[in-house]
Write a protein that holds these residues in place. Structure first.
Motif, PDB file in Angstrom:
ATOM      1  N   MET A 210      18.332 -27.076   8.808  1.00  0.00           N
ATOM      2  CA  MET A 210      17.343 -25.741   8.988  1.00  0.00           C
ATOM      3  C   MET A 210      17.859 -24.478   8.380  1.00  0.00           C
ATOM      4  SD  MET A 210      15.312 -26.235  12.719  1.00  0.00           S
ATOM      5  CE  MET A 210      14.429 -27.564  12.959  1.00  0.00           C
ATOM      6  N   SER A 211      19.312 -24.180   8.440  1.00  0.00           N
ATOM      7  CA  SER A 211      19.992 -23.316   7.896  1.00  0.00           C
ATOM      8  C   SER A 211      19.602 -23.209   6.406  1.00  0.00           C
ATOM      9  CB  SER A 211      21.413 -23.140   8.146  1.00  0.00           C
ATOM     10  OG  SER A 211      22.077 -24.212   7.785  1.00  0.00           O
ATOM     11  N   ASP A 212      19.769 -24.249   5.540  1.00  0.00           N
ATOM     12  CA  ASP A 212      19.400 -24.442   4.294  1.00  0.00           C
ATOM     13  C   ASP A 212      17.956 -24.011   4.026  1.00  0.00           C
ATOM     14  OD1 ASP A 212      21.909 -25.018   4.016  1.00  0.00           O
ATOM     15  OD2 ASP A 212      21.790 -27.413   4.051  1.00  0.00           O
ATOM     16  N   GLN A 213      17.135 -24.442   4.594  1.00  0.00           N
ATOM     17  CA  GLN A 213      15.566 -24.045   4.416  1.00  0.00           C
ATOM     18  C   GLN A 213      15.078 -23.126   5.585  1.00  0.00           C
ATOM     19  OE1 GLN A 213      14.064 -24.750   1.949  1.00  0.00           O
ATOM     20  NE2 GLN A 213      15.642 -25.833   0.813  1.00  0.00           N
ATOM     21  N   PRO A 214      15.019 -21.874   5.782  1.00  0.00           N
ATOM     22  CA  PRO A 214      14.496 -21.109   6.776  1.00  0.00           C
ATOM     23  C   PRO A 214      13.207 -21.574   7.246  1.00  0.00           C
ATOM     24  CG  PRO A 214      15.550 -19.746   5.157  1.00  0.00           C
ATOM     25  CD  PRO A 214      15.567 -20.954   4.625  1.00  0.00           C
ATOM     26  N   ALA A 215      12.451 -21.883   6.238  1.00  0.00           N
ATOM     27  CA  ALA A 215      10.850 -22.214   6.538  1.00  0.00           C
ATOM     28  C   ALA A 215      10.928 -23.500   7.301  1.00  0.00           C
ATOM     29  CB  ALA A 215      10.232 -22.556   5.178  1.00  0.00           C
ATOM     30  N   ALA A 216      12.049 -24.380   7.531  1.00  0.00           N
ATOM     31  CA  ALA A 216      11.870 -25.468   8.260  1.00  0.00           C
ATOM     32  C   ALA A 216      11.703 -25.094   9.836  1.00  0.00           C
ATOM     33  CB  ALA A 216      13.271 -26.380   8.101  1.00  0.00           C
ATOM     34  N   LEU A 217      12.390 -23.806  10.168  1.00  0.00           N
ATOM     35  CA  LEU A 217      12.475 -23.379  11.575  1.00  0.00           C
ATOM     36  C   LEU A 217      10.922 -23.117  11.914  1.00  0.00           C
ATOM     37  CD1 LEU A 217      14.029 -22.752  14.065  1.00  0.00           C
ATOM     38  CD2 LEU A 217      14.656 -20.473  12.943  1.00  0.00           C
ATOM     39  N   GLN A 218      10.217 -22.235  11.123  1.00  0.00           N
ATOM     40  CA  GLN A 218       9.150 -21.954  11.413  1.00  0.00           C
ATOM     41  C   GLN A 218       7.865 -23.202  11.264  1.00  0.00           C
ATOM     42  OE1 GLN A 218       7.983 -18.953  11.878  1.00  0.00           O
ATOM     43  NE2 GLN A 218      10.177 -18.118  11.175  1.00  0.00           N
ATOM     44  N   LEU A 219       8.114 -24.053  10.488  1.00  0.00           N
ATOM     45  CA  LEU A 219       7.394 -25.224  10.633  1.00  0.00           C
ATOM     46  C   LEU A 219       7.724 -26.061  12.136  1.00  0.00           C
ATOM     47  CD1 LEU A 219       7.638 -26.888   7.210  1.00  0.00           C
ATOM     48  CD2 LEU A 219       5.879 -25.788   8.095  1.00  0.00           C
ATOM     49  N   ARG A 220       9.032 -26.223  12.346  1.00  0.00           N
ATOM     50  CA  ARG A 220       9.317 -26.526  13.832  1.00  0.00           C
ATOM     51  C   ARG A 220       8.676 -25.981  14.832  1.00  0.00           C
ATOM     52  NH1 ARG A 220       9.660 -31.011  16.500  1.00  0.00           N
ATOM     53  NH2 ARG A 220      11.070 -30.755  18.476  1.00  0.00           N
ATOM     54  N   LEU A 221       8.543 -24.451  14.835  1.00  0.00           N
ATOM     55  CA  LEU A 221       8.100 -23.673  15.732  1.00  0.00           C
ATOM     56  C   LEU A 221       6.318 -24.032  15.750  1.00  0.00           C
ATOM     57  CD1 LEU A 221       7.995 -21.339  17.852  1.00  0.00           C
ATOM     58  CD2 LEU A 221       7.761 -19.724  15.706  1.00  0.00           C
ATOM     59  N   LEU A 222       5.861 -24.135  14.519  1.00  0.00           N
ATOM     60  CA  LEU A 222       4.322 -24.591  14.801  1.00  0.00           C
ATOM     61  C   LEU A 222       4.281 -25.992  15.282  1.00  0.00           C
ATOM     62  CD1 LEU A 222       3.510 -23.195  11.157  1.00  0.00           C
ATOM     63  CD2 LEU A 222       3.104 -22.171  13.396  1.00  0.00           C
ATOM     64  N   GLN A 223       4.962 -26.913  15.124  1.00  0.00           N
ATOM     65  CA  GLN A 223       4.881 -28.164  15.713  1.00  0.00           C
ATOM     66  C   GLN A 223       4.946 -27.874  17.266  1.00  0.00           C
ATOM     67  OE1 GLN A 223       7.964 -30.867  14.046  1.00  0.00           O
ATOM     68  NE2 GLN A 223       6.632 -30.938  12.005  1.00  0.00           N
TER      69      GLN A 223
END
Length: 307
Positions: A210-223
């Motif tokens: 997730m540190s390489d792709q910050p958008a992954a953290l937002q996607l995880r939050l939405l999930q």
């Protein structure tokens, strides 16, 4: 003459019938007949079926050839690791030589019972408590060997020996229960620790991804929000951006730094004041000149005009 012959024939027939009834024996299928003639053993053991013996001279004893199940009374003993136990067992044996079972031992059933009890006490003293509880097959084989050796000379063979029950003192039962509970607790703790280690490794890998792709953290939050919303409950979820928290944290640190710098400049601009010179003590006249005079002394002339 005819009457005498008839009477003799009837008497002879009666005697023959009585003799036949006294000499006739029936041996059942699961039995063998041992004949003692004038106290001596006859050479032949009578097989199952109809057989004849000589009345008054012969004595026949029937021996059961079936497998006998004999319970062994509970024996109390001390194991090799100094634990008092009560153990009971059951013995399965049968007669293989009817003549030896009659001639060589007075009562083979009583002999087998006593031998089983002594062998059981002996095996208790040679074994440990764990062996009595978990390794019974080995103890059963040892009991069978101990009993079978002398029993062969009695015409008896021991088919098998089984230990039925092992009675322990109440204190030992409680100690064993605590030991088992502690063992289970240790296993549970080890499993939990292993699970935590594996979970931490997976979480570290996920954080690195997730540190390489910050958008992954937002996607995880939405999930997570979707998963919580799927449950029909009254929980209210308000997503809060992590970047905003970091911004507020940096702002707070900068404000603290500016405040500390301003306090340092203010403390540096101040100079220590010179100490005041000591003044001579004033006289009473000076004090009186500065102070207000009472009305009675206000009209007096000055000191220089006095004679």
């Amino acid at each position: 003459m005819v009457e005498e012959l008839v009477t003799a024939g009837v008497a002879l027939a009666c005697t023959g019938t009585v003799y036949l009834m006294a000499a006739a024996r029936v041996v059942k299928q699961y039995e063998r007949g041992v004949v003692l003639r004038l106290g001596r053993l006859a050479s032949q053991v009578r097989e199952p079926g109809f057989t004849m013996i000589v009345p008054v001279i012969d004595r026949m004893r029937k021996v059961n050839m079936q497998i006998v199940t004999m319970p062994v009374p509970a024996q109390e003993g001390i194991t090799r690791d100094n634990v008092t136990v009560r153990v009971d067992a059951v013995v399965y044996f049968k007669v293989v030589d009817a003549a030896d079972a009659v001639i060589r031992v007075e009562d083979y059933r009583f002999a087998v019972s006593q031998m089983a009890q002594t062998s059981l006490r002996s095996i208790i003293g040679k074994s440990e408590l764990d062996d009595l509880l978990s390794n019974r097959e080995k103890l059963n084989q040892g009991l069978e060997l101990m009993m079978d050796s002398p029993a062969i000379g009695w015409g008896v063979t021991v088919d098998r020996v089984e230990i039925k029950d092992v009675s322990l003192p109440e204190t030992m039962k409680r100690s064993m229960a605590r030991q088992a509970e502690a063992t289970r607790d240790r296993r549970a703790r080890v499993i939990n620790a292993d699970a935590e280690l594996q979970a931490s490794k997976k979480l570290a890998e996920a954080a690195a991804a997730m540190s390489d792709q910050p958008a992954a953290l937002q996607l995880r939050l939405l999930q997570t929000v979707v998963a919580v919303a799927a449950e029909k409950n009254s929980t209210l979820v308000l997503p809060f951006p992590v970047e905003l928290l970091r911004f507020l944290e940096r702002s707070g640190l900068q404000a603290q730094a500016q405040t500390a710098a301003a306090e340092a400049e203010r403390d540096g601009g101040r100079r220590p004041a010179a100490p005041a010179a000591p003044q001579a003590p004033r006289t009473a006249v000076e004090h009186g000149a500065e102070a207000a005079l009472p009305p009675e002394l206000a009209d007096l002339p000055p000191v220089e005009d006095l004679p």
